[in-house]
Design an enzyme around this catalytic site. Structure first.
Site, PDB file in Angstrom:
ATOM      1  N   GLU A 266       0.880  -1.161   0.000  1.00  0.00           N
ATOM      2  CA  GLU A 266       0.000   0.000   0.000  1.00  0.00           C
ATOM      3  C   GLU A 266       0.914   1.206   0.000  1.00  0.00           C
ATOM      4  OE1 GLU A 266      -2.618   0.462   3.443  1.00  0.00           O
ATOM      5  OE2 GLU A 266      -2.452   2.534   2.784  1.00  0.00           O
ATOM      6  N   CYS A 303      -2.934   7.571   5.059  1.00  0.00           N
ATOM      7  CA  CYS A 303      -2.916   7.256   3.626  1.00  0.00           C
ATOM      8  C   CYS A 303      -4.192   7.724   2.945  1.00  0.00           C
ATOM      9  CB  CYS A 303      -2.713   5.765   3.425  1.00  0.00           C
ATOM     10  SG  CYS A 303      -3.465   4.798   4.706  1.00  0.00           S
TER      11      CYS A 303
HETATM   12  P1  NAP Z   1       9.148   3.758   3.685  1.00  0.00           P
HETATM   13  O1  NAP Z   1      10.336   4.626   3.659  1.00  0.00           O
HETATM   14  O2  NAP Z   1       8.710   3.195   2.392  1.00  0.00           O
HETATM   15  O3  NAP Z   1       9.451   2.574   4.718  1.00  0.00           O
HETATM   16  C1  NAP Z   1       8.536   1.515   4.946  1.00  0.00           C
HETATM   17  C2  NAP Z   1       9.315   0.265   5.338  1.00  0.00           C
HETATM   18  O4  NAP Z   1      10.004  -0.274   4.209  1.00  0.00           O
HETATM   19  C3  NAP Z   1      10.391   0.506   6.379  1.00  0.00           C
HETATM   20  O5  NAP Z   1      10.491  -0.659   7.165  1.00  0.00           O
HETATM   21  C4  NAP Z   1      11.630   0.708   5.550  1.00  0.00           C
HETATM   22  O6  NAP Z   1      12.810   0.369   6.262  1.00  0.00           O
HETATM   23  C5  NAP Z   1      11.403  -0.262   4.422  1.00  0.00           C
HETATM   24  N1  NAP Z   1      11.989   0.170   3.151  1.00  0.00           N
HETATM   25  C6  NAP Z   1      11.871   1.377   2.558  1.00  0.00           C
HETATM   26  N2  NAP Z   1      12.517   1.389   1.386  1.00  0.00           N
HETATM   27  C7  NAP Z   1      13.048   0.163   1.225  1.00  0.00           C
HETATM   28  C8  NAP Z   1      13.868  -0.435   0.213  1.00  0.00           C
HETATM   29  N3  NAP Z   1      14.229   0.241  -0.870  1.00  0.00           N
HETATM   30  N4  NAP Z   1      14.234  -1.713   0.391  1.00  0.00           N
HETATM   31  C9  NAP Z   1      13.871  -2.405   1.486  1.00  0.00           C
HETATM   32  N5  NAP Z   1      13.131  -1.884   2.481  1.00  0.00           N
HETATM   33  C10 NAP Z   1      12.717  -0.623   2.347  1.00  0.00           C
HETATM   34  O7  NAP Z   1       7.902   4.492   4.294  1.00  0.00           O
HETATM   35  P2  NAP Z   1       7.731   5.262   5.681  1.00  0.00           P
HETATM   36  O8  NAP Z   1       9.036   5.391   6.402  1.00  0.00           O
HETATM   37  O9  NAP Z   1       6.625   4.627   6.388  1.00  0.00           O
HETATM   38  O10 NAP Z   1       7.213   6.678   5.278  1.00  0.00           O
HETATM   39  C11 NAP Z   1       7.844   7.432   4.340  1.00  0.00           C
HETATM   40  C12 NAP Z   1       6.833   7.789   3.282  1.00  0.00           C
HETATM   41  O11 NAP Z   1       5.910   6.709   3.014  1.00  0.00           O
HETATM   42  C13 NAP Z   1       5.933   8.921   3.633  1.00  0.00           C
HETATM   43  O12 NAP Z   1       6.538  10.150   3.424  1.00  0.00           O
HETATM   44  C14 NAP Z   1       4.741   8.652   2.729  1.00  0.00           C
HETATM   45  O13 NAP Z   1       4.950   9.182   1.462  1.00  0.00           O
HETATM   46  C15 NAP Z   1       4.672   7.187   2.611  1.00  0.00           C
HETATM   47  N6  NAP Z   1       3.616   6.560   3.424  1.00  0.00           N
HETATM   48  C16 NAP Z   1       2.488   6.189   2.794  1.00  0.00           C
HETATM   49  C17 NAP Z   1       1.503   5.525   3.480  1.00  0.00           C
HETATM   50  C18 NAP Z   1       0.287   5.062   2.779  1.00  0.00           C
HETATM   51  O14 NAP Z   1      -0.455   4.299   3.355  1.00  0.00           O
HETATM   52  N7  NAP Z   1       0.026   5.455   1.556  1.00  0.00           N
HETATM   53  C19 NAP Z   1       1.661   5.242   4.827  1.00  0.00           C
HETATM   54  C20 NAP Z   1       2.843   5.621   5.468  1.00  0.00           C
HETATM   55  C21 NAP Z   1       3.810   6.268   4.719  1.00  0.00           C
HETATM   56  P3  NAP Z   1      13.361   1.318   7.433  1.00  0.00           P
HETATM   57  O15 NAP Z   1      12.477   1.070   8.630  1.00  0.00           O
HETATM   58  O16 NAP Z   1      14.748   0.834   7.669  1.00  0.00           O
HETATM   59  O17 NAP Z   1      13.275   2.719   6.928  1.00  0.00           O
END
Ligand code: NAP
Length: 508
Positions: A266, A303
């Site tokens: 998601e 989200c």
């Molecule tokens: P994220 O950076 O995508 O991280 C989510 C999870 O995936 C974390 O455990 C992260 O590890 C891991 N991850 C991220 N990139 C990865 C990669 N390239 N390879 C392997 N694992 C990876 O998201 P977030 O920290 O929750 O939030 C950042 C952004 O996500 C927000 O600014 C927003 O845009 C978006 N967001 C969207 C929703 C939605 O439901 N649409 C919800 C929350 C956030 P780490 O823990 O080590 O960082």
């Protein structure tokens, strides 16, 4: 006295991770919190996956009743943690107590709802199609069908739901309900909260007498563990909530495996809200006030946050905009989930401020550098259609109003939109004919359509869809909230002409 150790929870035991240390950050103050968490290495991923695969053999064959009791035991164990869970989650996420207590109730309720779903057993989709030996020209075979679980699932907890979409959240509950062991890659934003809940799940596994590999929790100071997990041949599906960049990176890995697997990611959505002329004429001020409340809820870190508002240009839209501009400056800044999410939000707002085709409408109160300050902008439909970047999600309380010339141009804007989680329409009686013409288009755009409401506040229900076409999610055929989520982790198997004794019990 904290019970948080920073240890990995691998299949019923715990150990110190040796692949780099990290600490949680107090979201509201940007300072390091006590306890350092040891990152998992390749051997830990191997061990958790091996144990999960072994556990799968027995876990998938548990009776529906014992699986339901297990889910209920997790709920009880989470409840029993008490205030330590809420206090730690408040520090790690900056979310207020009331919100987190509500989220804990939702998490527990979700586990109990899945227990009920398991007991009812409908998800097995048992089908019986009897043989007809007299059928000509060929006899008809006896066919029976049921759904079986896919195998171990890797779950990536969401930053914005440290309980309801994290270690024992919706993805974990639905995977365990389906009969799949779970390995969670803890979100680095709330590792202490994750450990507390992980220990609760571990206790429930032991209490239910299940194979310890049914659940593991791994920490990581980077992306290595998550990527290794998704690549591991014993992992058979992935549940993820986060950024589009993270979700698509994992989809890429999953699709290049020797055996590709589904990634239920998601990702991003700006959740368009369409104000129809009749509603705008009669209720512009009321709608503006509920819109502002929804936009700023939880610092906009949902989200389903309403990031895009579409309406026909004119005096009624001016009334809406003026009202929003009066209300927004009264809204206090709120701490964001992590300093990096706060920075990403700030950068996203700055991009809109500097965009030549975008005008500011109003902003909320200024806060600290870790706070999100609400911001509302406007542009024309023509500019929105010319600048695809205006569709990018700015995660936080930022909204963009798009002024459309007429219904035909609004229709054009809808055609240009990417897949969404929700679309809301605001209508009065007199708007219904016009709205009806849009519904078939809106169905293709989003997973949930709302009338006279906003998408924030997702009911956990058998009839809920929290999903939508790409890039809202990786696979718009499913949902991550509600009981339908269980189907993501199942696949059908057909048994042809099986003697009674060889058939699974449920199909006899
Ligand atoms: P994220 O950076 O995508 O991280 C989510 C999870 O995936 C974390 O455990 C992260 O590890 C891991 N991850 C991220 N990139 C990865 C990669 N390239 N390879 C392997 N694992 C990876 O998201 P977030 O920290 O929750 O939030 C950042 C952004 O996500 C927000 O600014 C927003 O845009 C978006 N967001 C969207 C929703 C939605 O439901 N649409 C919800 C929350 C956030 P780490 O823990 O080590 O960082």
């Amino acid at each position: 006295m904290t019970t948080i150790t920073g240890n990995l929870l691998v299949a019923g035991s715990e150990k110190r991770g040796t692949n780099g240390d990290f600490q949680a950050i107090e979201a509201a103050a940007g300072v390091l919190l006590p306890v350092s968490f040891g990152g998992a290495n390749a051997d830990d991923v191997e061990e958790a996956s091996r144990q999960a695969w072994t556990a799968f053999n027995s876990y998938r064959q548990t009776t529906l009743e014992s699986r339901a009791l297990f889910l209920e035991a997790i709920a009880e164990e989470i409840e029993a943690i008490g205030d330590e869970l809420i206090s730690r989650a408040m520090l790690e996420t900056g979310l207020p107590r009331g919100r987190l207590e509500g989220e804990r109730a939702r998490t527990i309720g979700q586990l109990r709802l899945f227990a009920k779903e398991v007991r009812e057993g409908r998800f097995q989709e048992l089908r019986f199609d009897p043989a007809d030996p007299t059928r000509k020209p060929v006899a008809k075979p006896d066919l029976r069908l049921r759904n079986i679980p896919l195998g171990p699932v890797a779950v990536f907890g969401a930053s914005n739901f440290p309980l309801a979409f994290s270690v024992a959240g919706g993805d974990t509950a639905s995977a365990l309900a389906a009969g799949c062991p779970v390995i969670v890659k803890a979100h680095s934003a709330h590792p202490g909260t994750s450990e507390l809940v992980g220990r609760a799940v571990q206790r429930a596994v032991a209490g239910a007498g299940l194979h310890p590999g049914t659940f593991s929790l791994l920490f990581d100071a980077g992306f290595e563990v998550g990527q290794k997990l998704v690549a591991d041949p014993r992992i058979r599906a992935v549940g993820f909530t986060g950024s589009r960049r993270g979700g698509t990176a994992l989809m890429e890995i999953a699709s290049h495996r020797k055996q590709p697997i589904p990634v239920y990611a998601e990702m991003s959505s700006i959740n368009p809200v369409i104000l129809f002329p009749g509603a705008l004429k009669s209720r512009a001020r009321d709608i503006a006030s509920t819109f502002v409340a929804s936009l700023v809820l939880g610092a906009g870190q949902f989200c389903t946050n309403p990031g895009l508002l579409l309406a026909i240009d004119g005096g009624d839209l001016d009334t809406f905009t003026t009202t929003a501009a009066e209300l927004l400056p009264e809204v206090g800044a709120q701490p964001m989930l992590t300093p990096s999410i706060a920075k990403a939000y700030c950068d996203g707002v700055a991009r809109l401020e500097q965009h030549p085709k975008v005008k500011p409408v109003a902003s909320g109160k200024v806060g600290t550098k870790y706070d999100g300050r609400a911001a509302l902008f406007e542009t024309t439909a023509a500019a929105f259609l010319d600048h695809h970047e205006l569709q990018d999600e700015v995660f936080g309380a930022a909204g963009l109003i798009v002024r459309c010339r007429d219904m035909a141009q609004l229709d054009e804007v809808l055609d240009a939109l990417e897949g969404q989680l929700t679309v809301a329409i605001h209508i009065d009686e007199g708007d219904q004919d016009a709205a009806r013409r849009f519904v078939p288009k809106l169905e293709l755009l989003a997973g949930r359509l709302l009338v006279n409401g906003f998408g924030t506040g997702v009911e956990v229900s058998p009839a809920m869809v929290h999903g939508g076409p790409y890039p809202a999610t990786a696979d718009g055929r499913s949902t991550s909230v509600g009981t339908l989520a269980i189907y993501r982790f199942l696949r059908p198997v057909s048994y042809q002409d099986f003697p009674e004794r060889l058939l699974p019990e449920a199909l006899r």
